[in-house]
Design an enzyme around this catalytic site. Structure first.
Site, PDB file in Angstrom:
ATOM      1  N   HIS A  22      10.676  -3.174 -21.661  1.00  0.00           N
ATOM      2  CA  HIS A  22      11.858  -3.344 -20.988  1.00  0.00           C
ATOM      3  C   HIS A  22      12.803  -2.846 -21.207  1.00  0.00           C
ATOM      4  CE1 HIS A  22      14.457  -6.254 -19.133  1.00  0.00           C
ATOM      5  NE2 HIS A  22      15.122  -6.586 -20.076  1.00  0.00           N
TER       6      HIS A  22
ATOM      7  N   ALA B 226      -1.447   9.126  -4.067  1.00  0.00           N
ATOM      8  CA  ALA B 226       0.009   9.081  -3.971  1.00  0.00           C
ATOM      9  C   ALA B 226       0.392   9.587  -2.548  1.00  0.00           C
ATOM     10  CB  ALA B 226       0.821   9.554  -4.840  1.00  0.00           C
TER      11      ALA B 226
ATOM     12  N   GLU C 209     -12.086  35.612  -0.953  1.00  0.00           N
ATOM     13  CA  GLU C 209     -11.164  34.801  -0.480  1.00  0.00           C
ATOM     14  C   GLU C 209     -10.392  35.913   0.693  1.00  0.00           C
ATOM     15  OE1 GLU C 209      -9.153  31.724  -0.698  1.00  0.00           O
ATOM     16  OE2 GLU C 209      -8.321  32.708   1.003  1.00  0.00           O
TER      17      GLU C 209
END
Ligand code: FAD
Length: 453
Positions: A442, A345, A34
């Site tokens: 609900h 999303a 890395e």
């Protein structure tokens, strides 16, 4: 060096970390190279710090709603530098966690930039493309170097930010121009607006969020405009003048915008430069590494996963590709990643989430006569007392002949959380009748998905 290694992974981001740890768990001796910070785009300069800023921006909206619920809040002081500091501290914490995970997994971390010097060797440099300081050899390699932001070639572009820079800011200016129509542009426009910044978003095409269902993208546009973001469609920034903090963005129509910063959110490209792919004989196409369904490149012992392959550029996809590679090659469990039906999303305000085919894609694939669209558009109960805020849009795209739900889409509060669960049903091939048979919970926003006519 590396004579006793089974695998060298290039890049410790979402895909590389997942692959390295999984391969080590299967008994492989693994080194991961890395050049920057362990964690990659998602942890250091993507999903994680971005979502923390989204929460920061939302907190301000919640305070604004408080009086509608009988809460009188005195004066409120906005301390953006403090928020940015806290976000960086959380990123540091996660970076340390990932370093610990690697150590625990027995994966050797090599700090430096890697590039192929031959098909069976990687050279390590302390600067990307710099002189090789050491070499690693192994029978297998995985390239997981991700992508990076692309800037347009316009005069003054060196004065602009890309998304990476946003996480390094100490403070935000009072006015910012955001260039781009994609999810990163929309998310930053909403974050900045939520932090009190005057935002102008300049979009080249006629709509936001190309590739997403057009009706949903329009609902996001309406919501963003309602909260004060000025979105200029079919407009371009052709030059940027001045200095950071006092810039002028020149538009294609001759007008100009004064601002403290310009964010170029104009796309990302696989990071292929200085990788030595030619030395290894790895083929590329359209600026990405070409791979087959097993993530294998044109060289049989070199695989590639994640954004560098430019398939579905999302963290969970990179992770799954990395794990599937490790399971197949080191775990004797041949596995391919399913790139269909990946939920995604946009953490804009309002939030958009989606799984499956958009209305346009369904019509293109099945024909207009074969597709039925059900939708519900309403103001949620959470917005009743404040009497403001964007409306929700829920949409089901259904194949007429089979009643199968081809796409399930939403704009509104908690859209990502809701669509994540709906993705299970859609992935199982649920029909509209299955949705209708489900008793509504609900009062909730998502009950509309099971009560649509
Ligand atoms: P990366 O995570 O980019 O990791 C690649 C690593 O390789 C980097 O650490 C890099 O330094 C290193 N590297 C590169 N070249 C070399 C080299 N030659 N030698 C050594 N190391 C090298 N996805 C989501 O799912 N949800 C989100 O909400 C979301 N939000 C995002 C927001 C932003 C602002 C951005 C930019 C991206 C977002 N993404 C999101 C996308 C997601 O971050 C990427 O799809 C994901 O990180 C890709 O993982 P990767 O392993 O392919 O590459």
């Amino acid at each position: 060096m590396g004579a006793d290694l089974d695998l060298v992974v290039l890049g410790a981001g979402s895909g590389g970390l997942a692959a390295a740890k999984r391969a080590a768990r299967h008994g492989a001796r693994v080194a991961i190279v890395e050049g920057d910070r362990v964690g990659g785009t998602c942890v250091i300069r993507g999903c994680v710090p971005k979502k923390l800023l989204v929460y920061g921006a939302q907190a301000r909206h919640q305070l604004a709603d408080a009086s509608a619920y009988g809460l009188e809040i005195g004066s409120v002081r906005l301390d953006v530098p403090d928020l940015l500091r806290r976000v960086r501290a959380e990123v540091d914490r996660l970076n340390a966690l990932h370093l610990g995970f690697l150590e625990k997994a027995g994966v050797q971390l090599i700090s430096g930039w890697g590039r192929f010097t031959a098909a069976d060797r990687i050279g390590i440099s302390d600067q990307r493309g710099g002189p090789v300081l050491e070499e690693l050899s192994a029978p297998r390699f995985l390239v997981a170097v991700g992508g990076r932001p692309a800037r347009p070639e316009i005069p003054g572009v060196e004065h602009t930010w890309v998304s990476d820079d946003m996480f390094l800011l100490e403070d935000v200016p009072s006015a910012v121009v955001v260039v781009g129509a994609g999810f990163i542009a929309c998310e930053f426009a909403c974050i900045l607006r939520g932090l009190g910044v005057a935002v102008t978003q300049v979009v080249r095409g006629p709509r936001l969020l190309r590739g997403f269902d057009a009706e949903l993208a329009d609902a996001v546009l309406d919501g963003m405009r309602e909260q004060g973001i000025e979105v200029l469609l079919e407009q371009t920034v052709v030059a940027v003048e001045g200095e950071l903090g006092a810039l002028t963005a020149r538009l294609g129509n001759g007008e100009s915008l004064a601002c403290g910063g310009v964010l170029m959110a104009t796309g990302r490209r696989p990071w292929l430069a200085d990788l030595g792919l030619d030395a290894a004989g790895v083929a590329t196409e359209n600026g990405r590494i070409r791979v087959d369904a097993n993530s294998c490149t044109s060289v049989p012992h070199i695989h590639a996963v994640g954004d560098v392959t430019d398939r579905v550029n999302l963290t969970p996809v990179a992770i799954d590709e990395g794990r599937a590679f490790a399971d197949s090659v080191f775990g004797s469990r041949q596995r391919q990643v399913n790139h269909d039906l990946v939920a995604s999303a946009v953490f804009s305000d309002p939030e958009l989430a989606t799984v499956g085919l958009s209305e346009e894609q369904a019509i293109e694939r099945y024909g207009v006569e074969s597709v039925v669209v059900h939708r519900a558009r309403f103001r949620s109960m959470a917005r009743a007392l404040p009497a403001s805020g964007p409306r929700c849009l829920l949409k089901l795209v259904v194949e007429k002949a089979t009643d199968r739900v081809l796409g399930c889409h939403m704009v509104g509060e908690h859209a990502a959380e809701i669509i994540q669960m709906a993705a299970i049903a859609v992935g199982m091939g649920a029909t509209k009748a299955d949705f209708d048979r489900t008793m509504a919970l609900h009062p909730s926003v998502s009950e509309e998905f099971v009560t649509m006519l």
